[in-house]
Motif scaffolding. Structure first.
Motif, PDB file in Angstrom:
ATOM      1  N   ILE A 213      -3.675   2.955   0.960  1.00 49.70           N
ATOM      2  CA  ILE A 213      -4.740   2.500   0.072  1.00 49.70           C
ATOM      3  C   ILE A 213      -4.304   2.451  -1.384  1.00 49.70           C
ATOM      4  O   ILE A 213      -4.588   1.509  -2.110  1.00 49.70           O
ATOM      5  CB  ILE A 213      -5.989   3.399   0.216  1.00 49.70           C
ATOM      6  CG1 ILE A 213      -6.496   3.378   1.661  1.00 49.70           C
ATOM      7  CG2 ILE A 213      -7.078   2.947  -0.750  1.00 49.70           C
ATOM      8  CD1 ILE A 213      -6.899   2.004   2.166  1.00 49.70           C
ATOM      9  N   LYS A 216      -7.137   3.973  -5.445  1.00 50.53           N
ATOM     10  CA  LYS A 216      -8.514   4.396  -5.199  1.00 50.53           C
ATOM     11  C   LYS A 216      -8.592   5.773  -4.553  1.00 50.53           C
ATOM     12  O   LYS A 216      -9.532   6.534  -4.812  1.00 50.53           O
ATOM     13  CB  LYS A 216      -9.223   3.365  -4.322  1.00 50.53           C
ATOM     14  CG  LYS A 216     -10.680   3.704  -4.033  1.00 50.53           C
ATOM     15  CD  LYS A 216     -11.348   2.628  -3.189  1.00 50.53           C
ATOM     16  CE  LYS A 216     -12.802   2.989  -2.893  1.00 50.53           C
ATOM     17  NZ  LYS A 216     -13.463   1.938  -2.069  1.00 50.53           N
ATOM     18  N   GLN A 237      -3.458  -1.295  -1.284  1.00 50.89           N
ATOM     19  CA  GLN A 237      -4.566  -2.185  -0.950  1.00 50.89           C
ATOM     20  C   GLN A 237      -5.737  -2.051  -1.921  1.00 50.89           C
ATOM     21  O   GLN A 237      -6.496  -2.998  -2.110  1.00 50.89           O
ATOM     22  CB  GLN A 237      -5.044  -1.912   0.478  1.00 50.89           C
ATOM     23  CG  GLN A 237      -4.047  -2.302   1.544  1.00 50.89           C
ATOM     24  CD  GLN A 237      -4.601  -2.114   2.944  1.00 50.89           C
ATOM     25  OE1 GLN A 237      -5.813  -2.087   3.159  1.00 50.89           O
ATOM     26  NE2 GLN A 237      -3.716  -1.969   3.918  1.00 50.89           N
ATOM     27  N   LYS A 238      -5.886  -0.884  -2.531  1.00 52.60           N
ATOM     28  CA  LYS A 238      -7.002  -0.648  -3.454  1.00 52.60           C
ATOM     29  C   LYS A 238      -6.502  -0.178  -4.817  1.00 52.60           C
ATOM     30  O   LYS A 238      -6.989   0.792  -5.383  1.00 52.60           O
ATOM     31  CB  LYS A 238      -7.977   0.360  -2.861  1.00 52.60           C
ATOM     32  CG  LYS A 238      -8.659  -0.083  -1.579  1.00 52.60           C
ATOM     33  CD  LYS A 238      -9.571  -1.287  -1.796  1.00 52.60           C
ATOM     34  CE  LYS A 238     -10.275  -1.680  -0.514  1.00 52.60           C
ATOM     35  NZ  LYS A 238     -11.171  -2.850  -0.714  1.00 52.60           N
TER      36      LYS A 238
END
Length: 323
Positions: A213, A216, A237-238
């Motif tokens: 991720i 985040k 991804q975040k």
């Protein structure tokens, strides 16, 4: 030969099935006539312009493939034309033929067909090398974010096979899938996954976290670690930037590390590839690790495969097939 090319960066619509020059192997390389190609989230990032290939690598998408060797470069003695192989690539897989250093090809696992084998080498190499990097040992606990994806599906089974307790986060609809793979703790990521993890572990947290991720989850991941815990970040991804609470890190004697497989030196990638064949392929052949559920899409329809992966609705792996 034909390949998927990019008309600029952007959505799946920039992908086009086109004629391109056929590559030829340099000394130390082999050329593989592609049977199938594994699709990875890194492919989506490259298509969007966020993950350029390392210097010297093909600018075509594709980090793993399977197929048959059809040409051999000077100095390669361990392979013959006609050998079936899977290959770990720095790029170039979305094509009918691809060249790859000879050290980065291995035979498929026994009992696995050539098309299914295409989706195994990238996840196996990523998970195994990162668990080695953070010294995951039997009896420890591992938290895997995204347990229903290609990386997560493999990591849950691999850690369980090593004798570890596995926790994971996933969408509510996919938690039973994760439990079936061997996750002892499966948590819906849409809720307060940190509170649920700490409750399930008696406020102790876990020894190791494998995180796709990124920014985040950084603060929550630190809170989820036990003393002497290790967080290894392999995805963004975040987000890419977050604030790190150094005091909490110091108090736990914790480690935060991040790795990327694609840009490693050739010698390292060859060693990892050969290690996968020695250590992971037997786990797959004897059933301790089962290949992820698989969705097959023709290579010429790679744009549709990217849409499917981005939707988050699939469980497991997408494999592009070549006629």
């Amino acid at each position: 030969m034909r390949a998927i090319v990019l008309d600029g960066f952007g959505g799946p619509d920039v992908m086009r099935w086109a004629e391109v020059p056929t590559p030829h192997p340099e000394p130390g390389e082999v050329r593989v006539r592609t049977a199938a190609v594994g699709v990875n989230r890194a492919d989506l990032l490259q298509r969007q312009g966020h993950y350029p290939p390392p210097p010297g690598a093909s600018d075509l998408l594709g980090l793993e493939c399977s197929g048959v060797i059809d040409a051999i470069g000077e100095g390669v003695e361990e392979w013959r034309t006609g050998d079936e192989v899977v290959a770990l690539l720095a790029g170039g897989g979305y094509a009918e033929q691809v060249v790859v250093p000879a050290g980065q090809v291995v035979r498929p696992p026994a009992g696995i067909d050539l098309v299914s084998a295409a989706g195994l080498i990238e996840v196996a190499a990523t998970v195994m090398s990162n668990m080695d990097h953070v010294h995951l040992t039997p009896g420890e606990s591992l938290l895997v974010h995204g347990g229903a994806g290609g990386i997560g599906t493999f990591a849950i089974q691999y850690a369980k096979a090593l004798g570890c307790l596995v926790a994971t986060t996933a969408s509510a609809a996919k938690l039973d899938h994760c439990r079936g793979l061997g996750a002892a703790i499966a948590i819906d990521y849409s809720g307060d996954w940190l509170a649920e993890l700490l409750a399930a572990t008696g406020d102790r947290g876990v020894d190791v976290i494998l995180d796709i991720i990124g920014a985040k989850y950084l603060d929550a991941n630190i809170s989820a670690l036990r003393d002497d815990g290790r967080l290894v970040i392999i995805g963004m991804q975040k987000g890419t930037k977050a604030e790190l609470n150094i005091a909490r890190l110091l108090n736990k004697r914790a480690t935060v590390t991040a790795t990327s497989l694609r840009g490693r030196p050739l010698g390292q990638k060859a060693a990892i590839t050969q290690d996968v064949a020695k250590r992971v392929w037997p786990m797959i052949s004897d059933g301790r690790v089962k290949p992820a559920p698989e969705t097959r899409v023709p290579l010429s329809e790679a744009a549709r495969a990217h849409e499917l992966l981005a939707s988050g609705e699939l469980v497991g792996k997408i494999v592009l097939t070549v006629d």
